[in-house]
Design a protein around this motif. Structure first.
Motif, short mmCIF file in Angstrom:
data_model
loop_
_atom_site.label_atom_id
_atom_site.label_comp_id
_atom_site.label_asym_id
_atom_site.label_seq_id
_atom_site.Cartn_x
_atom_site.Cartn_y
_atom_site.Cartn_z
N UNK A 6 -29.84 -3.37 -21.16
CA UNK A 6 -28.45 -3.11 -20.78
C UNK A 6 -28.37 -1.99 -19.74
N UNK A 7 -29.20 -0.98 -19.92
CA UNK A 7 -29.23 0.09 -18.91
C UNK A 7 -29.66 -0.45 -17.56
N UNK A 8 -30.68 -1.30 -17.54
CA UNK A 8 -31.15 -1.85 -16.27
C UNK A 8 -30.07 -2.70 -15.60
N UNK A 9 -29.32 -3.45 -16.38
CA UNK A 9 -28.22 -4.25 -15.81
C UNK A 9 -27.14 -3.33 -15.24
N UNK A 10 -26.80 -2.28 -15.97
CA UNK A 10 -25.78 -1.35 -15.50
C UNK A 10 -26.21 -0.63 -14.23
N UNK A 11 -27.47 -0.22 -14.15
CA UNK A 11 -27.93 0.48 -12.96
C UNK A 11 -27.99 -0.46 -11.76
N UNK A 12 -28.28 -1.73 -12.00
CA UNK A 12 -28.26 -2.70 -10.91
C UNK A 12 -26.83 -2.90 -10.40
N UNK A 13 -25.86 -2.97 -11.28
CA UNK A 13 -24.47 -3.07 -10.88
C UNK A 13 -24.02 -1.85 -10.10
N UNK A 14 -24.48 -0.68 -10.53
CA UNK A 14 -24.17 0.56 -9.81
C UNK A 14 -24.72 0.50 -8.39
N UNK A 33 -25.40 -2.16 -6.63
CA UNK A 33 -24.68 -3.16 -5.83
C UNK A 33 -23.33 -2.64 -5.36
N UNK A 34 -22.65 -1.88 -6.22
CA UNK A 34 -21.32 -1.39 -5.86
C UNK A 34 -21.35 -0.21 -4.89
N UNK A 35 -22.34 0.67 -5.03
CA UNK A 35 -22.35 1.88 -4.22
C UNK A 35 -23.26 1.79 -3.01
#
Length: 68
Positions: A18-26, A28-30
């Motif tokens: 879940x952390x890896x998914x969240x950091x990937x989303x971060x 992509x957004x930033x």
């Protein structure tokens, strides 16, 4: 393997992934990029913390009979 240990390890894997998914989303957004070593080091810490806290909290949550 003891079911309590197995469940704790699985929750640790869920936490790390879940952390890896969240950091990937971060990323992509930033547009900011972090090193792979940093990502996996923090994911490992998150996984260990999730597994340890799950193992420690299970008797408190479920009680003596193993049910909610």
């Amino acid at each position: 393997m003891d079911p309590r240990t197995k469940a704790s390890l699985l929750w640790g894997m869920i936490g790390a992934l879940s952390f890896l998914v969240l950091i990937q989303g971060y990323e992509l957004l930033t547009g900011e990029r972090l090193s792979f070593a940093l990502k996996f080091a923090v994911a490992g810490c998150v996984g260990v913390a999730a597994a340890g806290s799950t193992y420690a909290a299970e008797p408190l949550v479920l009680g003596s009979n193993g049910r909610v």
